[in-house]
Design a protein around this motif. Structure first.
Motif, short mmCIF file in Angstrom:
data_model
loop_
_atom_site.label_atom_id
_atom_site.label_comp_id
_atom_site.label_asym_id
_atom_site.label_seq_id
_atom_site.Cartn_x
_atom_site.Cartn_y
_atom_site.Cartn_z
N TYR A 73 28.18 53.46 37.24
CA TYR A 73 28.30 51.87 37.47
C TYR A 73 28.07 51.58 38.85
CZ TYR A 73 31.60 51.29 33.34
OH TYR A 73 32.14 51.32 31.91
N LYS A 103 39.13 50.88 33.65
CA LYS A 103 39.48 50.03 34.82
C LYS A 103 38.75 50.54 36.00
CE LYS A 103 44.06 48.79 33.00
NZ LYS A 103 45.42 48.76 33.36
N SER A 104 38.39 49.65 36.93
CA SER A 104 37.54 49.56 38.20
C SER A 104 38.38 50.54 38.96
CB SER A 104 37.10 48.23 38.67
OG SER A 104 36.53 48.40 39.88
N LYS A 147 27.92 48.51 41.72
CA LYS A 147 28.44 47.36 42.32
C LYS A 147 27.74 46.94 43.51
CE LYS A 147 32.82 45.60 43.36
NZ LYS A 147 34.50 46.00 43.53
N GLU A 153 31.44 42.58 46.50
CA GLU A 153 31.87 41.32 45.70
C GLU A 153 31.20 41.23 44.40
OE1 GLU A 153 33.41 38.80 46.75
OE2 GLU A 153 32.97 37.04 45.60
N GLY A 154 32.22 40.96 43.34
CA GLY A 154 31.89 40.84 41.98
C GLY A 154 32.22 42.37 41.29
N GLN A 155 31.79 42.32 40.05
CA GLN A 155 32.34 43.26 39.11
C GLN A 155 31.24 44.26 39.16
OE1 GLN A 155 35.57 43.67 38.05
NE2 GLN A 155 36.14 41.99 38.86
N ALA A 156 31.84 45.58 39.01
CA ALA A 156 30.81 46.73 38.70
C ALA A 156 30.09 46.49 37.37
CB ALA A 156 31.42 48.18 38.84
N LYS A 157 29.06 46.98 37.15
CA LYS A 157 28.25 46.76 35.87
C LYS A 157 27.72 48.15 35.50
CE LYS A 157 26.34 42.10 36.82
NZ LYS A 157 25.46 41.36 36.62
#
Length: 600
Positions: free
Chosen positions: A347, A404-405, A349, A354-358
């Protein structure tokens, strides 16, 4: 007066909000000392809409209506624009949850969590012997993406770059201090830090203040010296109580007189703060620890039940790589013997956090997964670009697991290009000039640099690699310089940088003459205009006399002032100013009026 049921409803709603069970949760992170605007999330805000704030006080939740003082805290509740709450000169105590509604009962379904952070220069150990690396850091990912980071050495401006990673490895020298700031917020600079000593097991730093001191139970407003371990690891200590084991967050550093505070993690989530952790031997969970405030100084994950759990570790958490090169990001893992991972993924990030991991998808010859070695998984990134700079984490997906992150830090990758920088920019024969092959992060200390002059490789003097020093510089040194670094079977090069060497006599005299000529072109017309005005004033002050055309004509023709002007060619102004060529490039501006010295 609130009923007990209503109070219980509010309390339960707030707890559910904090846990993310329902409601729209939004988190904002802002710099201490700056200003922030919080939008009102009420569906139909009116003039009676109020702002509320809540925070934990031990095990109690404290909720208050937030009054506006018209100075530090202001409301904008106009019907023409979205209602906002502005807080100026942010303090750490402002870090709490905010919401706006007509009553507190409906408030926490759309609350905003505000986190306030100062800037801090974080110091990390390296594998490069007795050196450390620096990072400009905040305790939470800033909502406003930093425009650039500015670094200072001994309180003086050093350089500006997009990367938060200091571009050089740092050796110990207690007389040298470092600080950083975010562009646009230069007055909110991080406290100075010096690296006092570095050994194979410890490093000692001195902070001028800030949150790093508070982690060691010292005042944020006073300097503090801290000795950190270069490595931490989980060490089990059997105890007499059957079925339990004591885990210690241990180091090999013996120089510290004060034990640091440690944070324990269970299944990658924060769990406990202490030096020791007592748990059951049957616990099927991964355990790790870190130095509080320096979470990237993290131990490896271990299993209490002898590797009968899920773990992920990274041999290298910080990587600096060159643009257009390739990099291998390695993850090591374990899993229960009777369970297999459903999938293995990487993943990505944002570098700011900032923001969600992709999730990363494989792209042939660009992004590749490699899983040929048992319990090892590699992410290969080829033809690196600056947009690849990010934090990468490896995840194992189990059955019925939502991936989950994780709270644990992953691998930070910074991709840098090469740039040649001159100091000083304007060079005269006989001076000392330093050319630096500059990067946005510190490459390995054993990196080999190659220098070129007009496309031809140079034979470097001893002890000159990343920096090329010309002392004294002469006309033969003039030309176009570039630097390169070996990467596999090819070299990755910088763009050319022109070095022009001015002659002590010829070029400087020419520059002075050009400057004087330009000044005269301004002064002479001004002098003429002044003389004309003075002459006119004198004439107008005398009594009027009958005009005599022939007499006026003779006076004009006999005036030496006007003879000089009329005698000059009409194209005079055009001729002088054609030599002053102004372009967008400052270097071109300078040398358009000074003869440049080409290389031989």
């Amino acid at each position: 007066m609130k009923t007990v049921a209503e109070a219980g409803y509010v309390l339960m709603g707030f707890i559910l909000y904090l846990s993310g069970v329902y409601g729209q949760t939004k988190t904002i992170c802002a710099l201490k000392g700056s200003s922030v605007d919080l939008p009102c999330a009420a569906k139909n805000p009116t003039s009676s809409t109020k702002w509320f704030a809540a925070h934990w006080n031990g095990s109690m939740i404290v909720q208050n209506e937030l009054p506006a003082d018209g100075n530090r805290v202001t409301y904008n509740m106009s019907e023409e624009s979205q209602p906002t709450l502005r807080i100026n000169d942010l303090r750490e105590s402002d870090g709490r949850s905010y919401c706006c509604e007509e009553s507190v009962k409906l408030c926490w379904q759309n609350a905003i969590q505000l986190n306030v952070s100062d800037l801090q220069v974080m110091v990390f150990p390296t594998t490069e012997g007795q050196s450390v690396t620096l990072m400009c850091s905040t305790s939470c990912p800033l909502t406003e993406n930093p425009a650039a980071y500015i670094w200072y050495r001994n309180r003086e401006f050093l350089y500006e770059d997009w990367s938060p990673w200091y571009q050089e490895l740092v050796n110990s020298d207690e007389t040298v201090t470092y600080s950083c700031a975010i562009k646009g917020y230069e007055d909110l600079r991080a406290p100075n830090v010096s690296v006092d000593s570095v050994t194979s097991t410890c490093f000692k730093v001195t902070y001028a203040g800030g949150r790093m001191c508070s982690h060691w139970k010292k005042s944020e407003d006073e300097p503090c010296s801290i000795t950190y371990p270069s490595e931490v690891f989980v060490q089990p200590i059997p105890i007499e109580t059957l079925g339990r084991v004591t885990l210690t967050c241990s180091t090999n550093c013996t120089l510290t007189t004060t034990q640091p505070a440690y944070t324990w993690y269970r299944n990658r989530c924060k769990y406990f703060e202490s030096h020791h952790l007592v748990c059951r031997t049957s616990l099927n969970a991964s355990i790790s620890c870190a130095v509080k405030g320096l979470e990237q100084l993290h131990s490896a994950e271990v299993c209490v039940a002898d590797k009968n759990c899920w773990t992920v570790n990274y041999p290298n958490r910080r990587i600096c790589a060159l643009k257009s090169s390739s990099v291998n990001i390695l993850g090591q893992y374990s899993h229960p013997k009777d369970q297999q991972p459903k999938s293995k993924s990487w993943y990505k990030k944002s570098i700011s956090g900032e923001g969600q991991a992709k999730k990363l998808k494989e792209i042939p010859r660009r992004v590749e997964y490699r899983d040929k070695v048992k319990n090892h998984h590699s992410l290969w990134l080829n033809n690196l670009q600056q947009t690849d700079s990010a934090e990468y984490t490896f995840r194992l997906q189990k059955d019925n697991d939502e991936c989950k992150s994780p709270e644990l830090p992953g691998v930070t990758l910074i991709v840098t290009d090469l740039k040649v920088k001159l100091h000083p920019e304007v060079v005269t024969e006989g001076q000392r000039v330093t050319l630096t092959c500059s990067t946005s992060c510190p490459l390995s200390g054993d990196t080999t640099y190659i220098w070129f002059l007009n496309g031809q490789p140079l034979t470097l003097p001893e002890n000159q690699s990343k920096q090329l020093v010309l002392d004294p510089v002469n006309r033969q040194h003039a030309g176009y310089y570039s630097c390169a670094v070996e990467s596999g079977k090819r070299n990755i090069s910088s763009t050319d940088k022109a070095l022009t060497v001015l002659r002590i006599t010829g070029d400087l005299m020419l520059a002075a003459a050009a400057g004087a000529g330009a000044a005269l072109l301004v002064i002479i017309p001004l002098t003429v205009l002044c003389c004309i005005r003075i002459r006119r004033r004198k004439t107008s002050s005398k009594p009027p006399r009958p005009p005599r055309a022939s007499q006026n004509k003779d006076q004009l023709n006999s005036s030496p002032l006007y003879e000089n002007i009329s005698a000059q060619p009409k194209e005079q102004d055009d001729h002088h100013y054609s030599r002053l060529v102004f372009s967008r490039n400052h270097t071109e501006d300078l040398y358009s009026t000074i003869e440049s010295v080409s290389s031989r």
